[in-house]
Design an enzyme around this catalytic site. Structure first.
Site, short mmCIF file in Angstrom:
data_model
loop_
_atom_site.label_atom_id
_atom_site.label_comp_id
_atom_site.label_asym_id
_atom_site.label_seq_id
_atom_site.Cartn_x
_atom_site.Cartn_y
_atom_site.Cartn_z
N HIS A 63 0.62 -1.20 0.01
CA HIS A 63 0.04 -0.12 -0.08
C HIS A 63 0.98 1.33 0.01
O HIS A 63 0.39 2.51 -0.09
CB HIS A 63 -1.07 -0.15 1.30
CG HIS A 63 -0.28 -0.05 2.56
ND1 HIS A 63 0.29 0.58 3.41
CD2 HIS A 63 -0.03 -1.46 3.18
CE1 HIS A 63 0.59 0.33 4.15
NE2 HIS A 63 0.44 -1.09 4.59
N HIS A 92 7.56 6.99 4.28
CA HIS A 92 7.08 6.32 3.17
C HIS A 92 6.01 7.63 2.48
O HIS A 92 6.25 8.71 2.82
CB HIS A 92 5.82 5.35 3.76
CG HIS A 92 4.77 6.04 4.38
ND1 HIS A 92 4.98 6.12 6.08
CD2 HIS A 92 3.76 6.42 4.32
CE1 HIS A 92 3.94 6.74 6.40
NE2 HIS A 92 3.28 6.91 5.43
N HIS A 94 2.63 8.75 -0.31
CA HIS A 94 1.12 8.52 -0.81
C HIS A 94 1.34 9.50 -2.05
O HIS A 94 1.83 10.49 -2.12
CB HIS A 94 0.21 8.94 0.31
CG HIS A 94 0.20 8.57 1.35
ND1 HIS A 94 -0.61 7.65 1.93
CD2 HIS A 94 1.09 8.98 2.67
CE1 HIS A 94 -0.22 7.15 3.28
NE2 HIS A 94 0.93 7.97 3.70
N GLU A 104 -2.61 13.38 1.15
CA GLU A 104 -3.65 13.04 2.05
C GLU A 104 -4.01 14.27 2.81
O GLU A 104 -5.24 14.78 2.72
CB GLU A 104 -2.87 12.06 3.22
CG GLU A 104 -2.23 10.66 2.85
CD GLU A 104 -2.62 9.70 3.50
OE1 GLU A 104 -1.80 9.70 4.45
OE2 GLU A 104 -3.60 8.88 3.17
N HIS A 117 5.69 11.09 4.17
CA HIS A 117 5.64 10.98 5.90
C HIS A 117 6.75 10.46 6.38
O HIS A 117 7.22 9.43 6.15
CB HIS A 117 4.32 10.30 6.27
CG HIS A 117 3.07 10.81 5.79
ND1 HIS A 117 2.14 10.05 5.67
CD2 HIS A 117 2.59 12.21 5.69
CE1 HIS A 117 1.09 10.99 5.19
NE2 HIS A 117 1.47 12.09 5.41
N THR A 200 -3.20 7.55 9.08
CA THR A 200 -4.16 7.66 7.84
C THR A 200 -4.45 6.42 7.40
O THR A 200 -5.03 6.07 6.38
CB THR A 200 -3.56 8.62 6.91
OG1 THR A 200 -2.30 8.00 6.37
CG2 THR A 200 -3.47 9.93 7.66
N THR A 201 -3.78 5.24 8.12
CA THR A 201 -4.16 3.93 7.46
C THR A 201 -4.30 3.08 8.64
O THR A 201 -4.01 3.37 9.80
CB THR A 201 -2.43 3.19 6.82
OG1 THR A 201 -1.79 3.43 8.05
CG2 THR A 201 -2.31 4.04 5.57
#
Ligand SMILES: NS(=O)(=O)/N=C1/NCCS1
Ligand SMILES: [Zn+2]
Length: 258
Positions: A63, A92, A94, A104, A117, A200-201
């Protein structure tokens, strides 16, 4: 439920079934609305001290793509809104499938093409896992950097050059020990938004002091395309691995800038 993801059948609208906190009052990300934030003159600059890691992996976990050292090495974050020292855990990304989406957090409703992040955990805990489960908004401190398309990012190039090697979920590669993580950060960590939020995950734990920098970092179009070549655990392009904004409820967003 199939493992969580960002597709129609396992995306953010489904996460509450395994993680009821998804509908909590301190969820992340949020839309950072400049007309509603409050300047706090007490917010000092942050200090990040990152020591080169001798044994770190860059991996595709299905992900996101993530830089993950095998153990701590004294890399730490202090200052800003933080009352104690936080240990670096991982970073990581997004991103979206085009330049109009991907981040995000949003600023006055605007999305950036990607968000980076840097995850840190409160050093008063014995481990990262304990910090996530410690309850309250001080378990983790996550630095959020927006990415926009522009000049090539030389500091991130050693990482984006590794992306083709982790194209498929479950793959990883060793990061050269001369990788200078400190060089990714702006020289001074001023001008940020900060608020109490969550991962957020999944598990979406409400344990995060969020620190989102106003000034985006630049990456080249080629570097953005590298992210968009990554495949998720369903064999589809990973782009779109961002959670939509959550309600602010009665939280305040403070800024270190006027
Ligand atoms: N995107 S995020 O940084 O809020 N999510 C995380 N999950 C596990 C550690 S950080
Ligand atoms: Zn993240």
């Amino acid at each position: 439920m199939a493992p969580w993801g960002y597709e129609k059948d396992n995306g953010p609208a489904h996460w509450h079934k395994d993680c009821p906190i998804a509908n909590g009052k301190n969820q992340s990300p949020i839309d950072l609305i400049n007309g509603e934030v409050k300047y706090d003159s007490g917010l000092k600059p942050l200090t990040a001290k990152y020591v080169p890691f001798s044994d770190a992996k860059f991996l595709n976990n299905g992900h996101s793509v993530q830089f993950q050292p095998s153990a701590g090495n004294g890399s730490e974050l202090t200052g800003g809104p933080l009352a104690v020292k936080y240990n670096f855990e991982q970073f990581h990304f997004h991103w979206g499938n085009n330049d109009t989406e991907g981040s995000e957090h949003r600023v006055d409703g605007k999305m950036y093409p990607a968000e980076l992040h840097f995850v840190h955990w409160n050093s008063t805990n014995p481990s990262f896992k304990d910090a996530v489960g410690s309850g309250g908004p001080n378990g983790l401190a996550v630095l959020g950097f927006f990415l926009k398309v522009g000049a090539e990012n030389a500091a991130l190039k050693p990482i984006t050059d590794l992306i083709p090697k982790v194209k498929d979920a479950g793959t990883s590669v060793t990061v050269p020990s001369n990788f200078d993580m400190q060089a990714i950060l702006p020289a001074t960590l001023t001008d940020y938004y900060t608020y109490d939020g969550s991962l957020t995950t999944p598990p979406l734990a409400e344990c995060v002091k969020w620190i989102v920098f106003k000034q985006p970092l630049e990456v080249s179009a080629a570097q953005m395309e590298a992210f968009r070549s990554v495949i998720n655990r369903d064999g589809k392009p990973m782009g779109g691995n961002y959670r939509p904004p959550c309600p602010l409820h009665d939280r305040a967003v403070k800024t270190s800038f006027k």
